[in-house]
Design a protein around this motif. Structure first.
Motif, mmCIF file in Angstrom:
data_model
loop_
_atom_site.group_PDB
_atom_site.id
_atom_site.type_symbol
_atom_site.label_atom_id
_atom_site.label_comp_id
_atom_site.label_asym_id
_atom_site.label_seq_id
_atom_site.Cartn_x
_atom_site.Cartn_y
_atom_site.Cartn_z
ATOM 1 N N THR A 1 3.096 1.115 13.471
ATOM 2 C CA THR A 1 2.190 0.746 12.402
ATOM 3 C C THR A 1 1.320 -0.412 12.863
ATOM 4 O OG1 THR A 1 2.059 -0.234 10.212
ATOM 5 C CG2 THR A 1 4.059 -0.644 11.446
ATOM 6 N N TRP A 2 0.066 -0.364 12.478
ATOM 7 C CA TRP A 2 -0.837 -1.414 12.884
ATOM 8 C C TRP A 2 -0.488 -2.761 12.259
ATOM 9 C CZ3 TRP A 2 -3.298 -0.880 17.085
ATOM 10 C CH2 TRP A 2 -3.878 0.339 17.462
ATOM 11 N N LEU A 3 0.379 -2.724 11.242
ATOM 12 C CA LEU A 3 0.730 -3.977 10.597
ATOM 13 C C LEU A 3 1.471 -4.910 11.545
ATOM 14 C CD1 LEU A 3 1.931 -2.880 7.064
ATOM 15 C CD2 LEU A 3 -0.069 -4.206 7.632
ATOM 16 N N LEU A 4 2.075 -4.331 12.603
ATOM 17 C CA LEU A 4 2.842 -5.160 13.508
ATOM 18 C C LEU A 4 1.987 -5.731 14.641
ATOM 19 C CD1 LEU A 4 6.109 -3.091 13.729
ATOM 20 C CD2 LEU A 4 5.800 -5.309 12.686
ATOM 21 N N ASP A 5 0.731 -5.320 14.674
ATOM 22 C CA ASP A 5 -0.173 -5.866 15.678
ATOM 23 C C ASP A 5 -0.426 -7.343 15.344
ATOM 24 O OD1 ASP A 5 -2.629 -6.508 17.099
ATOM 25 O OD2 ASP A 5 -2.796 -4.359 17.429
ATOM 26 N N GLU A 6 -0.647 -8.167 16.387
ATOM 27 C CA GLU A 6 -0.776 -9.591 16.050
ATOM 28 C C GLU A 6 -2.043 -9.875 15.259
ATOM 29 O OE1 GLU A 6 -0.258 -8.671 19.403
ATOM 30 O OE2 GLU A 6 -2.278 -8.922 20.182
ATOM 31 N N ARG A 7 -3.024 -8.949 15.356
ATOM 32 C CA ARG A 7 -4.239 -9.186 14.592
ATOM 33 C C ARG A 7 -4.038 -8.989 13.102
ATOM 34 N NH1 ARG A 7 -7.536 -5.166 18.099
ATOM 35 N NH2 ARG A 7 -5.401 -4.550 18.548
ATOM 36 N N ALA A 8 -2.919 -8.371 12.734
ATOM 37 C CA ALA A 8 -2.708 -8.092 11.320
ATOM 38 C C ALA A 8 -1.828 -9.135 10.657
ATOM 39 C CB ALA A 8 -2.088 -6.703 11.170
ATOM 40 N N GLU A 9 -1.628 -10.248 11.335
ATOM 41 C CA GLU A 9 -0.744 -11.312 10.821
ATOM 42 C C GLU A 9 -1.093 -11.703 9.397
ATOM 43 O OE1 GLU A 9 1.217 -13.209 13.355
ATOM 44 O OE2 GLU A 9 2.288 -14.027 11.639
ATOM 45 N N SER A 10 -2.385 -11.947 9.152
ATOM 46 C CA SER A 10 -2.767 -12.429 7.828
ATOM 47 C C SER A 10 -2.528 -11.355 6.776
ATOM 48 C CB SER A 10 -4.241 -12.832 7.836
ATOM 49 O OG SER A 10 -4.995 -11.788 8.449
ATOM 50 N N VAL B 1 7.779 7.623 13.111
ATOM 51 C CA VAL B 1 7.053 6.426 12.699
ATOM 52 C C VAL B 1 7.905 5.167 12.828
ATOM 53 C CG1 VAL B 1 5.498 7.649 11.188
ATOM 54 C CG2 VAL B 1 7.618 6.775 10.276
ATOM 55 N N GLU B 2 9.231 5.328 12.816
ATOM 56 C CA GLU B 2 10.058 4.150 12.967
ATOM 57 C C GLU B 2 11.408 4.574 13.494
ATOM 58 O OE1 GLU B 2 9.862 1.665 9.647
ATOM 59 O OE2 GLU B 2 11.108 0.086 10.475
ATOM 60 N N ILE B 3 11.973 3.765 14.383
ATOM 61 C CA ILE B 3 13.285 4.097 14.922
ATOM 62 C C ILE B 3 14.052 2.804 15.141
ATOM 63 C CG2 ILE B 3 12.371 4.140 17.283
ATOM 64 C CD1 ILE B 3 14.404 6.355 17.850
ATOM 65 N N GLY B 4 15.342 2.841 14.807
ATOM 66 C CA GLY B 4 16.137 1.624 14.971
ATOM 67 C C GLY B 4 17.552 1.876 14.520
ATOM 68 N N ALA C 1 -1.120 9.290 9.977
ATOM 69 C CA ALA C 1 -1.117 10.352 8.961
ATOM 70 C C ALA C 1 -0.735 9.827 7.597
ATOM 71 C CB ALA C 1 -0.166 11.458 9.388
ATOM 72 N N PHE C 2 0.002 8.710 7.543
ATOM 73 C CA PHE C 2 0.447 8.203 6.254
ATOM 74 C C PHE C 2 -0.638 7.421 5.532
ATOM 75 C CE2 PHE C 2 3.381 7.464 3.087
ATOM 76 C CZ PHE C 2 3.504 6.125 2.773
ATOM 77 N N ALA C 3 -1.739 7.135 6.248
ATOM 78 C CA ALA C 3 -2.746 6.284 5.635
ATOM 79 C C ALA C 3 -3.259 6.869 4.322
ATOM 80 C CB ALA C 3 -3.894 6.069 6.612
ATOM 81 N N TRP C 4 -3.350 8.209 4.267
ATOM 82 C CA TRP C 4 -3.903 8.819 3.069
ATOM 83 C C TRP C 4 -3.014 8.688 1.853
ATOM 84 C CZ3 TRP C 4 -6.103 10.355 7.593
ATOM 85 C CH2 TRP C 4 -7.478 10.559 7.563
ATOM 86 N N ARG C 5 -1.808 8.177 2.032
ATOM 87 C CA ARG C 5 -0.952 7.978 0.858
ATOM 88 C C ARG C 5 -0.530 6.526 0.738
ATOM 89 N NH1 ARG C 5 3.748 12.188 1.501
ATOM 90 N NH2 ARG C 5 3.959 11.960 -0.731
ATOM 91 N N GLU D 1 -7.492 5.224 14.302
ATOM 92 C CA GLU D 1 -6.705 5.469 15.503
ATOM 93 C C GLU D 1 -5.231 5.443 15.154
ATOM 94 O OE1 GLU D 1 -8.153 3.090 18.698
ATOM 95 O OE2 GLU D 1 -6.199 3.196 19.681
ATOM 96 N N ALA D 2 -4.483 6.325 15.825
ATOM 97 C CA ALA D 2 -3.048 6.351 15.560
ATOM 98 C C ALA D 2 -2.373 5.147 16.199
ATOM 99 C CB ALA D 2 -2.454 7.631 16.130
ATOM 100 N N PRO D 3 -1.500 4.470 15.472
ATOM 101 C CA PRO D 3 -0.875 3.258 16.025
ATOM 102 C C PRO D 3 0.178 3.597 17.074
ATOM 103 C CG PRO D 3 -0.022 3.740 13.835
ATOM 104 C CD PRO D 3 -1.091 4.730 14.089
ATOM 105 N N PRO D 4 0.286 2.801 18.126
ATOM 106 C CA PRO D 4 1.368 2.986 19.095
ATOM 107 C C PRO D 4 2.646 2.376 18.553
ATOM 108 C CG PRO D 4 0.032 1.133 19.734
ATOM 109 C CD PRO D 4 -0.581 1.684 18.484
#
Lengths: 325, 664, 297
Positions: B317-326, B235-238, B287-291, B302-305
């Protein structure tokens, strides 16, 4: 030293138990000595016979007398054969040892091979077929297997002789001996083989599920090396100790085979002496078998201690705390 | 292909009779030469399976469904066993979790390492082989290699065994090393040494390492890059700094928040609601949405890319999509503290409030609380037969006041379990007294006279394991057992109704009443054990490592339950654990045990901020802190397997703070 | 173009209903054939009076050693008794001996093993030595001697004898299991709560070691039936007048010389088949354990 004392004590205890129980049980020992003529004997003759055989004295006196004689090497006379009990046994012991000993060696080797073969590819078609066959064969009662083999090979096909250890007159002929041995040996081996092969198979499969197999594979070892150098090596000690304990079991199994094949061995002797109260022979036979059992269990324990390095070094680390994950 | 190891869209599934378990779903990774990558996640998220599937060590029920694995340029996805054997040990190798069972108990250490060497250098001569084996043993940090060569695994302790496993793994000079939770089964101080060893080896040999763990502190200490896995996906790598200081995925943020250090000074630990999903029929979408309290509608669809945050930092995570800015602004405005800032422990307001609470408590403590349990000079020994005996506990004395939680910490072999069992009258101690409300429980006469009271007022909770609950009794039967044994009439009508009430109280769904323990998860079983202990309304609860075998998020739930019981109902606890962070959060006072002696005791603040005994200091410095900056800067104390001195007596160095020290 | 309306916070939804688990055929993994066969044998033996063609004890001396045919489905033995009827009637005795002796040996083994497992260490050692001495005394001897004491053999006495000699290995297993279960934490917890010996035995120990001895008990039935047939064959079991599968086989020596294969083969096949099915049942019981994966293949 302590083990030796324990050993002697067990044999002594065994002899006392057998002596008392055999004499306390009802039955007439005179039958084995005199055969059917006993019924025709008058009371005086019976009295005289019993005195002569020393059966009139109280039991503990008889026991002490027997013990005294035994420690000097004289085990008394067999009532039925009218010979020295030790002589009777000696003449037959060899036959039983040949049958039982060869059977044991064959079982040892083949069950190991069969077990490895089954464990090599668990649940493969060979494993399943062999397991199925083995289970079926192990359910066949030993004596019935002997009967069927006699029926087929000796009577129908006349390939092999159906009884005895050697044909009359050919006492020293090796080939004749072997031919007579084939059927009884096959019965002994076939009826016990699967029991031990299954045990080997399960033991190896248990080892194969251990964690160190993963480490061995990650070292780059191929499947064959892991199986033989690691799993088999760890399974062998328990196999050896089980086989040591099973020596009396296999030898005991030959008794029934001897009966069916009229093979002149100790089996028939034991049965007759117990049935017809041939006391001296019975005592000697029981003592011999008791010695064998105890020796074998001591050998098994010894093997366990020598081979398993954990017990050998005498270190038993105390797990005092509840184990962490 | 730049990297040493490249994984592209790998999916691995187990084909079981119940169906297909998708253990790894669409994972893409890359690993460069000499780099340390950590795979973090809860149990069951697929990190172990990923490593084993790269090395093809999975059982035959598991198959690679899709994707490719490139190792050193070659595509090894479809390699057969023969080819893999050549690679294993040479290109990559693995260190496993449990050192007790990883080594063959019937072969000596030297033989096992020698076998590893010989599997890649067939023609090596006898003398050269021995030299190489000794070189490897020395590399693993064991001095006197000639002596170790002939020893067997059962002669060695856990840490030494793990070093041997490492020596075996390094025998073929592998370029990639997989470490599957190598320190989970070890004590904290040993863990620090092993991690140091890993770092040293990685520096010397430039081996790339993939570290699998669930402990964020270990990650901070050991890793350069971090990949967070959940339900079989990454889900995250860095880099470590990016993940710890700027987590973007809600799961990573939740993980950071559930560290006890984050909740310091608060009343409850932050917990992630719900449980990890079963991978038999994984839910679609994220998969994490349920928690996730802040889940978006699209997360369920849909699973986020993978979205790019920086060149090295990606999060799915969809939060990083530009549509989720607000939405992003909305969430961060709510004060959802996402990142770790240990200096100003996040929510200042929370801390001040908690500080106030604490003040209130200490003000109350001004009136001396009644001493509920007092242990005086307790000593116990186990005899091993043949005249040998082991000193499990020696001269331990402490007090527990009513309404407080007393923590007993120590590593394995320190005797803490023995103390608990002596207190509960499972063992009769050789020397010493244990006074419960003034009654000496070690004295048989007094014990018999007060037996009923003692058996109801004191209860025991064990570590969750297969043997702590009777597998053949139903849950309601287990919970009602103390009441049946105590011959008490159930106040709520029937035993079953009573059990239902207790289950409700500890947060278990009543639908589990008729189930067997094997059908419950670890956290649920532990709740059943707690409910069983609460049935008789005890005053004192002894918990012997209750959370050791649970997942991190479940641990937080159980610890919160303990805290709730203490605050709402005034239960007194003896909490035995080896996880110092949880102890720091939960307990009021703490005692530190080492080799059977109580080396230090006092309030949590005192002991953790000013440790008096060298062992406590070593212990505290060995705990990895989940903060990469501070970890790198820290030089661990010279940690050898040394003995700390146990001479002296209990000296009070400040009010309530006792240390074992030589007088004068 | 994804609609923006999807990008709003909805929070946690309840978990979706798991689709009903795929129904595994209820008979998979169980030895159906064995169970069916055993049921057939059992009912056949119990209800044999209703379909036996001839009286099994009647000695039809005109029809000795007749091969299988229309009138005598399985032939007759050397004394003229109809083998078909004897099989069903004799099965009763064999099955009864098997079950009864197993009940007896299991009872003794449970009492002995549980007691030894809960006893202090010295007593436990003593009891185990006793068991080992019992094993080393030749079984044949004990059987013969007990037979001599009890008088002429009957079904009950043979069951008793086999039961008395067959408990040793099960007792050892039970004792080991009990020792191990006693260390479990739930037993410690029960003791702390005030549980007495019988409560712990009944609620904690017994339900946990019973599954492992189920398998051994089933195998004991099998070895009891085999032992009975062996004993009868040797002449020290059931006498000829009492019909059981074993006593039918005790005439086989004569049958060999008369080349009457049906006297030997048919009872033996029934015996083997019954033993086989019992073994399958036992193996299936044992397999209901925890499985770990095979790390090698």
């Amino acid at each position: 030293m302590k083990k030796l004392m324990l050993f002697v004590f067990s044999i002594f205890l065994l002899s006392v138990i057998v002596f008392y129980v055999s004499r306390l049980a009802p039955g007439d020992p005179l039958i084995s000595y005199f055969g059917d003529r006993v019924e025709k004997m008058s009371p005086e003759e019976r009295q005289w016979a019993e005195e002569k055989l020393g059966l009139n004295d109280p039991i503990h006196v008889q026991y002490v007398r027997w013990l005294n004689n035994a420690l000097h090497g004289d085990f008394g006379i067999s009532y039925k054969y009218k010979m020295d009990a030790a002589e009777v046994i000696r003449s037959r012991l060899g036959n039983t040892l040949i049958l039982g000993g060869t059977g044991f060696v064959l079982i040892f080797v083949f069950s190991l091979l069969l077990g490895i073969l089954c464990a090599w590819r668990e649940d493969g078609w060979m494993d399943r077929v062999i397991c199925k066959l083995g289970t079926i064969i192990s359910c066949i009662p030993e004596f019935w297997l002997a009967l069927v083999l006699i029926l087929v090979f000796a009577l129908r096909l006349s390939w092999l002789p159906s009884s005895g250890a050697y044909s009359i007159g050919k006492n020293g002929d090796l080939w004749d001996r072997i031919v007579h041995l084939i059927l009884p040996l096959s019965v002994v081996v076939i009826s016990h083989l699967w029991y031990y092969a299954y045990m080997v198979r399960n033991r190896i499969l248990e080892e194969v599920r251990a964690d160190y197999v993963l480490l061995a594979r990650s070292k780059g070892l191929n499947k064959r090396s892991v199986m033989f150098r690691h799993c088999l090596r760890n399974a062998i000690p328990s196999y050896l100790s089980i086989m040591a304990i099973s020596v009396p079991h296999v030898l005991g199994g030959t008794y029934i085979v001897e009966m069916v094949f009229s093979y002149p061995g100790i089996g028939t002797l034991s049965y007759e002496s117990a049935r017809y109260k041939d006391y001296n022979l019975l005592m000697l036979l029981c003592i011999l078998s008791g010695i064998l059992v105890i020796l074998c269990s001591m050998a098994a324990q010894l093997i366990n201690e020598r081979i398993d390095p954990r017990i050998r070094s005498g270190d038993v680390s105390a797990d005092r705390e509840v184990n962490k994950t | 292909m730049s990297g040493l190891l490249e994984i592209k869209n790998l999916s691995v599934s187990f084909f079981t009779p119940e169906g297909e378990v998708q253990a790894v779903r669409d994972v893409s990774l890359s690993l460069k030469e000499g780099e340390v990558l950590a795979l973090v996640g809860e149990s069951g998220c697929g990190k172990s399976v990923l490593c084993k599937s790269i090395m093809k060590l999975l059982p035959s029920a598991a198959k690679i469904k899709a994707g490719n694995i490139f190792a050193d340029g070659a595509d090894i996805t479809n390699y057969r066993e023969r080819d893999m054997c050549r690679l294993r040990g040479k290109l990559f190798s693995m260190v496993f979790q449990d050192p007790m069972t990883s080594l063959n108990p019937a072969m000596s250490i030297g033989a096992q390492i020698g076998e590893a060497v010989r599997s890649h250098e067939r023609r090596i001569s006898g003398a050269a082989l021995e030299a190489r084996v000794m070189e490897l043993i020395a590399l693993a940090g064991l001095d006197r290699p000639e002596a170790y060569r002939k020893l067997y695994p059962h002669h060695l302790s856990g840490g030494m065994r793990q070093r041997c496993v490492l020596a075996v793994a390094l025998a073929g000079n592998p370029r990639i090393l997989f470490a599957d939770e190598p320190t989970t089964a070890l004590d904290v101080t040993i863990q620090a040494q092993i991690l140091e060893l890993f770092r040293e080896i990685q520096r010397k040999l430039r081996t790339a390492t993939i570290f699998v763990t669930h402990d964020l502190g270990v990650v901070a200490r050991a890793a350069d890059r971090v990949a967070v896995m959940y339900a079989g996906r990454i889900v995250e790598i860095g880099t470590a700094e990016e993940i710890f200081y700027d987590p973007r995925h809600p799961y990573t943020q939740a993980l950071m928040r559930s560290l006890p250090a984050f909740s310091r000074g608060r009343d409850t630990l932050y917990t992630i609601p719900g449980m990890p999903p079963a991978l038999l029929d994984p839910p679609g979408g994220d998969a994490f949405a349920w928690r996730n309290v802040n889940a978006l509608d699209v997360d369920y669809e849909e699973a986020p890319p993978m979205f790019r945050v920086t060149d090295s930092h990606y999060a799915a995570t969809w939060l990083l999509d530009e549509r989720a800015e607000s939405i992003r602004k909305q969430i961060s405005g709510q004060g959802g503290c996402g990142h770790l800032d240990l200096e100003n422990s996040g929510c200042q307001s929370g801390k001040k409030e908690a500080g106030k609470n604490r003040d209130v408590q200490t003000a109350d403590a001004g009136k001396p609380q009644e001493v509920l349990l007092e242990v005086q000079h307790l000593s116990h020994m186990y005899s091993l037969g043949k005249g040998r005996a082991v000193r499990a506990v020696e001269d331990v004395s402490f007090q527990i006041r009513r309404g407080e939680i007393f923590g007993l910490v120590g590593e394995s072999g320190s005797g803490k379990s023995t103390v608990a069992r002596c207190i509960m009258n499972i063992y009769r101690p050789r020397k010493g007294r244990i006074l419960y409300k003034g009654i000496d429980t070690c004295d048989p006469r007094q014990f018999r006279a007060n037996r009923k009271m003692l058996q109801t007022c004191r209860q025991l909770i064990f570590q969750d394991s297969a043997s702590s609950l009777n597998q053949r009794m139903k849950v309601w039967d287990i919970i009602a057992e103390p009441m049946k044994l105590g011959h008490r009439k159930p106040p709520r009508g029937s035993f079953r109704a009573e059990a239902e009430f207790q289950m409700h109280y500890v947060g278990l769904d009543p639908c589990y009443l008729d189930k067997y323990p094997s059908e419950l998860s670890g956290g649920q079983r532990q709740r059943v054990a707690i409910a069983r202990a609460l049935t008789m309304e005890p005053e004192f609860l002894a918990a012997d490592e209750p959370i050791a075998s649970l997942d991190v998020s479940i641990q937080a739930q159980i610890v919160n339950l303990f805290k709730h019981l203490q605050q709402e109902h005034g239960f007194t606890f003896l909490f035995i654990a080896h996880d110092l962070a949880m102890v720091e959060f939960l307990c009021d006072r703490v005692g530190v045990m080492y080799k059977g002696r109580l080396v230090e005791s006092g309030t949590v603040e005192e002991v953790f901020s000013h440790p008096g005994h060298p062992y406590t200091q070593a212990l505290l410095s060995a705990i990895p802190i989940p903060d990469p900056g501070r970890e790198r800067a820290r030089k661990p104390a010279e940690l050898r397997e040394e003995e700390f001195s146990l001479e002296g007596e209990s000296v009070e160095i400040s009010p309530g703070h006792f240390v074992l020290r030589k007088k004068g | 173009m994804m609609e923006n309306r999807l990008f709003r916070v909805v929070g946690i939804r309840p978990l979706p209903q798991r689709p009903p688990e795929r129904k595994r055929k209820w008979y998979s993994g169980k030895p159906i054939f064995s169970i069916v066969f055993l049921i057939v044998i059992f009912t056949g033996c119990m209800t044999c009076e209703w379909f036996m063609t001839k009286d099994p004890a009647y000695l039809d001396l005109y029809n000795c050693s007749v091969p299988p045919g229309r009138e005598f489905l399985f032939g007759t033995d050397t004394m003229g008794r109809d083998i078909f009827s004897m099989i069903w009637y004799g099965g009763r005795a064999s099955l009864f001996i098997g079950i009864f002796s197993t009940l007896l040996s299991t009872g003794i083994a449970v009492c002995f093993g549980a007691f030894s497992g809960c006893a202090p260490a010295w007593l436990d050692e003593l009891l185990m030595r006793f068991v080992e001495i019992m094993i080393s005394v030749p079984g044949l001897l004990i059987i013969i001697l007990i037979q001599a004491v009890l008088g002429p053999a009957s079904v009950a006495s043979i069951s008793f004898v086999i039961g008395i000699t067959g408990w040793t290995s099960m007792a050892k297993v039970i004792r080991t299991e009990v020792r191990q279960i006693r260390g479990n934490e739930h037993v410690i917890a029960a003791r702390c709560m005030g549980g007495g010996f019988f409560h712990i035995l009944w609620k904690h120990l017994a339900p946990n070691f019973l599954p492992s001895i189920m398998f051994m008990a089933v195998m004991n039935i099998r070895s009891a039936i085999a032992a009975e047939s062996t004993l009868s064959f040797m002449g020290i079991g059931l006498p000829l007048e009492v019909i059981s599968w074993g006593s039918m086989l005790s005439l086989s020596e004569k049958a060999l010389s008369a080349r009457a294969w049906w006297i030997i083969l048919i009872p033996g096949v029934f015996l083997t088949a019954t033993l086989l099915c019992i073994t399958e049942l036992g193996n299936c019981l044992r397999r209901c354990g925890i499985k770990r994966e095979n790390n090698l293949s």
